[in-house]
Enzyme design. Sequence first.
Site, mmCIF file in Angstrom:
data_model
loop_
_atom_site.group_PDB
_atom_site.id
_atom_site.type_symbol
_atom_site.label_atom_id
_atom_site.label_comp_id
_atom_site.label_asym_id
_atom_site.label_seq_id
_atom_site.Cartn_x
_atom_site.Cartn_y
_atom_site.Cartn_z
ATOM 1 N N HIS A 26 0.843 -1.199 0.000
ATOM 2 C CA HIS A 26 0.000 0.000 0.000
ATOM 3 C C HIS A 26 0.885 1.259 0.000
ATOM 4 O O HIS A 26 1.909 1.310 0.689
ATOM 5 C CB HIS A 26 -0.863 0.059 1.263
ATOM 6 C CG HIS A 26 -2.032 -0.871 1.228
ATOM 7 N ND1 HIS A 26 -3.219 -0.596 1.874
ATOM 8 C CD2 HIS A 26 -2.221 -2.070 0.623
ATOM 9 C CE1 HIS A 26 -4.066 -1.590 1.682
ATOM 10 N NE2 HIS A 26 -3.476 -2.504 0.931
ATOM 11 N N TYR A 143 -9.205 -7.585 10.413
ATOM 12 C CA TYR A 143 -8.596 -7.790 9.100
ATOM 13 C C TYR A 143 -7.098 -7.521 9.246
ATOM 14 O O TYR A 143 -6.675 -6.379 9.294
ATOM 15 C CB TYR A 143 -9.249 -6.853 8.084
ATOM 16 C CG TYR A 143 -8.987 -7.175 6.626
ATOM 17 C CD1 TYR A 143 -7.958 -8.033 6.239
ATOM 18 C CD2 TYR A 143 -9.769 -6.617 5.625
ATOM 19 C CE1 TYR A 143 -7.737 -8.320 4.901
ATOM 20 C CE2 TYR A 143 -9.556 -6.895 4.288
ATOM 21 C CZ TYR A 143 -8.536 -7.744 3.940
ATOM 22 O OH TYR A 143 -8.299 -8.013 2.610
ATOM 23 N N LYS A 197 -9.607 -12.293 9.944
ATOM 24 C CA LYS A 197 -9.162 -12.598 8.575
ATOM 25 C C LYS A 197 -7.708 -12.152 8.426
ATOM 26 O O LYS A 197 -7.338 -11.083 8.905
ATOM 27 C CB LYS A 197 -10.034 -11.841 7.572
ATOM 28 C CG LYS A 197 -9.436 -11.776 6.165
ATOM 29 C CD LYS A 197 -10.404 -11.176 5.164
ATOM 30 C CE LYS A 197 -9.691 -10.867 3.843
ATOM 31 N NZ LYS A 197 -10.609 -10.416 2.791
ATOM 32 N N LYS A 199 -4.919 -11.230 5.503
ATOM 33 C CA LYS A 199 -4.600 -11.027 4.086
ATOM 34 C C LYS A 199 -3.317 -11.775 3.776
ATOM 35 O O LYS A 199 -2.270 -11.489 4.368
ATOM 36 C CB LYS A 199 -4.426 -9.521 3.838
ATOM 37 C CG LYS A 199 -3.840 -9.100 2.526
ATOM 38 C CD LYS A 199 -4.620 -9.531 1.321
ATOM 39 C CE LYS A 199 -6.086 -9.150 1.398
ATOM 40 N NZ LYS A 199 -6.889 -9.631 0.280
ATOM 41 N N ASP A 228 -6.785 -15.092 2.986
ATOM 42 C CA ASP A 228 -7.090 -14.672 1.619
ATOM 43 C C ASP A 228 -5.804 -14.439 0.812
ATOM 44 O O ASP A 228 -5.235 -13.354 0.851
ATOM 45 C CB ASP A 228 -7.905 -13.354 1.694
ATOM 46 C CG ASP A 228 -8.210 -12.784 0.323
ATOM 47 O OD1 ASP A 228 -7.981 -13.473 -0.685
ATOM 48 O OD2 ASP A 228 -8.698 -11.634 0.267
ATOM 49 N N ASN A 230 -5.534 -14.047 -2.247
ATOM 50 C CA ASN A 230 -5.827 -13.259 -3.456
ATOM 51 C C ASN A 230 -5.430 -13.979 -4.753
ATOM 52 O O ASN A 230 -4.804 -13.377 -5.641
ATOM 53 C CB ASN A 230 -5.184 -11.859 -3.396
ATOM 54 C CG ASN A 230 -6.072 -10.857 -2.666
ATOM 55 O OD1 ASN A 230 -5.610 -10.208 -1.725
ATOM 56 N ND2 ASN A 230 -7.336 -10.737 -3.048
ATOM 57 N N ASN A 276 -13.966 -12.685 -3.802
ATOM 58 C CA ASN A 276 -14.258 -11.359 -4.332
ATOM 59 C C ASN A 276 -13.449 -11.166 -5.616
ATOM 60 O O ASN A 276 -13.227 -10.060 -6.063
ATOM 61 C CB ASN A 276 -13.927 -10.241 -3.338
ATOM 62 C CG ASN A 276 -12.462 -10.166 -2.993
ATOM 63 O OD1 ASN A 276 -11.992 -10.933 -2.152
ATOM 64 N ND2 ASN A 276 -11.716 -9.267 -3.608
ATOM 65 N N HIS A 327 -16.772 -7.836 1.271
ATOM 66 C CA HIS A 327 -15.379 -7.477 0.991
ATOM 67 C C HIS A 327 -15.191 -5.988 1.246
ATOM 68 O O HIS A 327 -16.144 -5.215 1.182
ATOM 69 C CB HIS A 327 -15.121 -7.808 -0.484
ATOM 70 C CG HIS A 327 -13.955 -7.091 -1.076
ATOM 71 N ND1 HIS A 327 -14.049 -5.853 -1.673
ATOM 72 C CD2 HIS A 327 -12.653 -7.443 -1.162
ATOM 73 C CE1 HIS A 327 -12.859 -5.489 -2.105
ATOM 74 N NE2 HIS A 327 -12.000 -6.430 -1.810
ATOM 75 N N SER A 328 -13.949 -5.573 1.505
ATOM 76 C CA SER A 328 -13.716 -4.123 1.610
ATOM 77 C C SER A 328 -12.325 -3.758 1.129
ATOM 78 O O SER A 328 -11.479 -4.618 0.914
ATOM 79 C CB SER A 328 -13.893 -3.653 3.050
ATOM 80 O OG SER A 328 -12.694 -3.798 3.771
ATOM 81 N N ASN A 329 -12.134 -2.465 0.940
ATOM 82 C CA ASN A 329 -10.823 -1.874 0.665
ATOM 83 C C ASN A 329 -10.600 -0.765 1.687
ATOM 84 O O ASN A 329 -11.491 -0.487 2.483
ATOM 85 C CB ASN A 329 -10.825 -1.280 -0.748
ATOM 86 C CG ASN A 329 -10.295 -2.283 -1.759
ATOM 87 O OD1 ASN A 329 -9.211 -2.825 -1.586
ATOM 88 N ND2 ASN A 329 -11.060 -2.526 -2.801
ATOM 89 N N HIS A 356 -11.539 -2.575 6.320
ATOM 90 C CA HIS A 356 -10.170 -2.062 6.517
ATOM 91 C C HIS A 356 -10.162 -0.912 7.524
ATOM 92 O O HIS A 356 -9.103 -0.361 7.808
ATOM 93 C CB HIS A 356 -9.628 -1.483 5.197
ATOM 94 C CG HIS A 356 -9.141 -2.471 4.190
ATOM 95 N ND1 HIS A 356 -9.897 -3.495 3.720
ATOM 96 C CD2 HIS A 356 -7.948 -2.573 3.542
ATOM 97 C CE1 HIS A 356 -9.202 -4.177 2.806
ATOM 98 N NE2 HIS A 356 -8.019 -3.632 2.696
ATOM 99 N N ARG A 409 -4.344 3.568 -7.672
ATOM 100 C CA ARG A 409 -3.610 2.637 -6.834
ATOM 101 C C ARG A 409 -2.636 1.800 -7.680
ATOM 102 O O ARG A 409 -3.027 1.261 -8.702
ATOM 103 C CB ARG A 409 -4.630 1.740 -6.126
ATOM 104 C CG ARG A 409 -4.018 0.742 -5.204
ATOM 105 C CD ARG A 409 -5.093 0.026 -4.404
ATOM 106 N NE ARG A 409 -4.465 -1.045 -3.648
ATOM 107 C CZ ARG A 409 -5.128 -1.901 -2.881
ATOM 108 N NH1 ARG A 409 -6.446 -1.799 -2.766
ATOM 109 N NH2 ARG A 409 -4.491 -2.842 -2.219
#
Length: 429
Positions: A26, A143, A197, A199, A228, A230, A276, A327-329, A356, A409
Amino acid sequence: MSKIEEIHITPIAIIDPPLLNAAGLHAPYALRTIVEIVTDDRISGISEIPGNSDIDAALEEARALLIGRDPFNLNVIRQVLSKHFGTESAAARGDAPWDQRKLVHIFSSVEVACLDIIGKITGRPVVDLLGGKMRDRVPFSAYLFYKYEGAGGPLEFGTDPGATGWAAARQAAALDPESIVAQAEAMCKEFGFQSIKLKGGVFEPRVEVDSMLALYKAFGPDVPLRVDPNAIWEVETAIRYGRELKGILEYLEDPVRGQENMAKVRRELGIPLATNMCTTSFGDIPRSIELGSEDIILSDHHFWGGLQASMTLSGICQTFGRGLSMHSNSHLGISLAAMVHLGGALPGVPYALDTHYPWQSDEVIVGGRIQFEEGSVKVPTGPGLGVELDREALKKLHQNYLDCGLKKRDDEIEMQKKVPGWKFKAVRW
Ligand code: GKR
Ligand code: MG
């Protein structure tokens, strides 16, 4: 009858710590766009979506199509936008963990702001416009992220030595199972989360599976766990490591890429799979049902085209025996409020929703940060979304956007600042 008279589109940049994921790192600021729609009788509705200069430009283009329209007539609004922008392929989502489509985000930003207006005109909270409140509080999950040391924002990889509690824990490095457990303890202590959760997709699967085993050991069988990666694992990798996680996971999120591969892993493992990434639009549903690619679809009103569309998705999930979670960001309180109204209206919430929010420290709503109680957020009771724009905060966060120079991003570029030459791979292990 109220008519849409003004649309204000404001990109903002919010402080975000150096969190790692399959696509990289990030940036010190996460981007969001705040949309405000004002009617001719001066009723204002707001929404928040992921920030991306292409989506902002498309929203600017949509303005002329929306001025003069009835904010209650969302069917016509959707039709006009679809006609203008055309259909968007599933491939437009991209390979990254986050969704890069334009139209779905435009729909959702306009819909949520219009629902806020409708709620204010009728004096009812958005949850009532989605069919009515099924619960007073909506549960969220912790998260966790592997991360480099750093506070993000102007401090970047530096830290604020005066910080205590979660504010300090949020800045600490977490690069192994022990520090992930420490992060989980600090986050759960602060917010009261009752499920967790992680990541993944950052380190080789051995490290990530060991992190999950360490979380299980630390929190015990009563705290549901998810991981997750991804979609960065090969099918064989997912089966091999998934077997070790059997019995300790509530669900395994996007272990592999694509509906076919998800279906193979699901058949082999017998652990509930969530996504997601492979089933992300209504057009993906028939193939998902045919193949049996997942057990749980993670809705996100930002990319499923809004709150009403997410209610439709919930009906489809019920019909076909799929679970629904969220799901989120990186996001602020306008998105959180919208998620909570949706969570309040869903017929059942068997899973705590993703957020998040603990990673953010900024806010753009009057009254500041939304409070969690025992991991849940109270469904707002005021008309509309029940949150108001803090215009001073909006100005400051827009200035951050102008100063930070980010336009969309790109976690790969951020990662290269730490690991020169680092490249994102859609499938790595
Ligand atoms: O913020 O790094 C992140 C996440 O990886 C996010 O972009 C994903 O979209 O949270 C997301 C997920 O569940 O895949
Ligand atoms: Mg995910």
